[in-house]
Design an enzyme around this catalytic site. Structure first.
Site, PDB file in Angstrom:
ATOM      1  N   SER A 225       0.820  -1.171   0.030  1.00  9.25           N
ATOM      2  CA  SER A 225       0.063   0.048   0.052  1.00  9.25           C
ATOM      3  C   SER A 225       0.881   1.165  -0.032  1.00  9.25           C
ATOM      4  CB  SER A 225      -0.892   0.024   1.309  1.00  9.25           C
ATOM      5  OG  SER A 225      -1.665   1.132   1.358  1.00  9.25           O
ATOM      6  N   TYR A 248      -5.049   6.642  -8.047  1.00 13.25           N
ATOM      7  CA  TYR A 248      -3.846   5.974  -7.139  1.00 13.25           C
ATOM      8  C   TYR A 248      -4.010   5.775  -5.711  1.00 13.25           C
ATOM      9  CZ  TYR A 248       0.705   5.178  -5.169  1.00 13.25           C
ATOM     10  OH  TYR A 248       1.633   4.609  -4.469  1.00 13.25           O
ATOM     11  N   LYS A 252      -5.261   2.537  -3.288  1.00 10.61           N
ATOM     12  CA  LYS A 252      -4.197   2.412  -2.116  1.00 10.61           C
ATOM     13  C   LYS A 252      -5.288   2.215  -0.762  1.00 10.61           C
ATOM     14  CE  LYS A 252      -0.360   1.782  -4.075  1.00 10.61           C
ATOM     15  NZ  LYS A 252       0.118   0.379  -4.430  1.00 10.61           N
TER      16      LYS A 252
END
Ligand SMILES: NC(=O)c1ccc[n+]([C@@H]2O[C@H](COP(=O)([O-])OP(=O)(O)OC[C@H]3O[C@@H](n4cnc5c(N)ncnc54)[C@H](OP(=O)(O)O)[C@@H]3O)[C@@H](O)[C@H]2O)c1
Length: 444
Positions: A225, A248, A252
């Site tokens: 992560s 993005y 995560k």
């Protein structure tokens, strides 16, 4: 069963680890670090089988060459401590390369089938590959916040500009008449960073479940992560973040929620089907999902020219020197948390989790670059899902962090339940689409 032409290493006392996206940045750092730590900590009888994936053979060949060179260097250094050991040590590491494109569901199935046919077991799968999806920086904001708000602005930056609306290439083949088959869009960043690995983990669960020499040990799906998995980036109505300006960060956040809720009773029905309904038996152990992040490292995830690359590294080192714990800077140091989770004794991980809850294990360093692994705060989960957990006064908190409360934890858990249901449904839906199009790979 398809025939495979290659000769695969299958040592009897092998420790099998798969690393995705191993040709650059953190992936290469993980490979090198794994070799070093494996040779130094595991018994002489045990051999490491490092299976690396890249997007093409040329990158795979170059990666194996670099890993070979690293192995030789590591062996030369150990030889100085224990003369005569170099050859013995070199024989304890085997490399294998495979092709994987995480934005092609078919590529994932092909690799999974091949691994299932040719590998006796997997001890760990390190889900490292990924893309940023950024197209530029907001330059004014970048200069201003770096000059006025470092190191926080270099840890939780607000100046990266994302591409919006990116989707993968079509997953299904064209019809006989040349027209495209009907298929829903699949978010590219979502697929590269999250869904591709999710599918891969499902297909590899049986290999991860196979018993190893340590019968307590569980196969580990180790996710990579980031510090940037913010609550505000993820809109569950657009789980694939196709319309998002922060795909993005959203991918995560999905990773964090998925991993940290993966052992809760409320997600069990979905996690069970995901993990192929594997339970602990005399012959199998249910695999486990672990969550890590590398801190901030200078890699090509944000492509920069040589001058800007120099400024980036300089800024990262300055951030570390002025007190940021989250700047390992080099990929080798950033790999410490993934490699630690891959090699740690099961009893150690279990004890820590029983005591303090499931954690997000981050790579960090002190001012002098001495690396270590530390639990990392997650919005809505804190450090382990326990109310009232205290952080050290040195801990550097995200500017978006809020103290864990009953309410925000309940929301996190609820999101976990929804996420697991939706992503399992998406997996099953895509498997059916591939099957209906006649291209799906049968796993058994
Ligand atoms: N660098 C950091 O500070 C940082 C911080 C937090 C988290 N991370 C995470 O660390 C992981 C590695 O990132 P990195 O910084 O090492 O970046 P990187 O140097 O750009 O490496 C990314 C790797 O992923 C591969 N990859 C990209 N798209 C892929 C796809 N569709 N299928 C298969 N492989 C693909 C790349 O292959 P190609 O070379 O073929 O593109 C490359 O090997 C990512 O998950 C990233 O989110 C990095």
């Amino acid at each position: 069963m398809p025939t495979y032409l290659e000769d695969f290493p299958r040592p009897e006392d092998g420790f099998y680890v798969l690393v995705t996206g191993a040709n650059s940045g953190l992936g290469l750092g993980i490979g090198c670090r794994l070799i070093d730590e494996f040779l130094q900590t595991r018994p002489q009888s045990q051999e490491l089988v490092l299976i690396i994936t890249t997007r093409d053979k040329r990158k795979g060949d170059a990666t194996i060459e670099q890993l070979q060179a690293h192995l030789q260097k590591a062996c030369r250094q150990l030889e100085r401590k224990v003369p005569g050991m170099s050859m013995v040590l070199q024989r304890r590491v085997h490399f294998r390369q495979e092709i994987l494109d995480l934005t092609s569901l078919l590529s994932i199935q092909v690799l999974a089938k091949k691994l299932r046919d040719t590998t006796p077991k997997l001890h760990a799968v390190i889900c490292n590959a990924g893309i940023g999806g950024w197209v530029d920086l907001y330059w004014g904001r970048a200069v201003w916040t770096v000059l006025t708000k470092a190191p926080s602005s270099l840890t939780w930056p607000t100046f990266k500009k994302s591409g919006v609306g990116w989707v993968t290439k079509p997953q299904l083949p064209a019809k006989k008449d040349g027209s495209r088959a009907d298929e829903p869009p699949l978010g590219e960043v979502f697929c590269a960073n999250f869904f591709g690995h999710y599918m891969l983990g499902h297909y590899l669960a049986p290999l991860l479940a196979a018993h190893s020499e340590d019968e307590q040990a569980r196969g580990r799906l180790i996710w990579t992560s980031s510090l940037e998995g913010y609550t505000h980036s993820l809109n569950m109505k657009d789980m694939q973040s196709i319309a998002s300006t922060e795909p993005y960060e959203a991918s995560k956040r999905l990773t964090d929620i998925m991993a940290l809720t993966s052992t809760l009773p409320s997600t069990a029905p979905s996690v069970d089907t995901y993990l192929d309904n594997i339970t602990d038996t005399e012959k199998k152990n249910r695999p486990r999902i672990y969550l890590t992040h590398p801190g901030i490292c200078g890699t090509s995830i944000f492509p920069l020219n040589i001058v800007l690359d120099f400024f980036m590294f300089s800024a990262f080192y300055v951030a570390r020197w002025i007190g940021s714990q989250w700047h390992p800077v080099t990929a080798y140091k950033g790999a410490v948390s993934m490699v630690w989770i891959a090699l740690a004794k099961q009893s150690l991980l279990d004890t820590m989790e029983e005591r303090d809850g499931l954690g997000k294990w981050g790579s960090c360093t002190d001012r002098w670059g001495e690396e270590r692994v530390e639990r990392t705060e997650v919005e809505g989960w804190g450090f382990g899902g326990n109310l009232g957990q205290k952080m050290s006064k040195w801990y550097q908190r995200s500017p978006y962090a809020k103290d864990l409360t009953k309410e925000n934890k309940a929301e996190f858990v609820k999101n976990g339940e929804v996420l697991w249901k939706e992503v399992e449904a998406l997996r099953i839906d895509w498997e059916k689409r591939l099957e209906d199009a006649g291209v799906a790979i049968k796993m058994d």
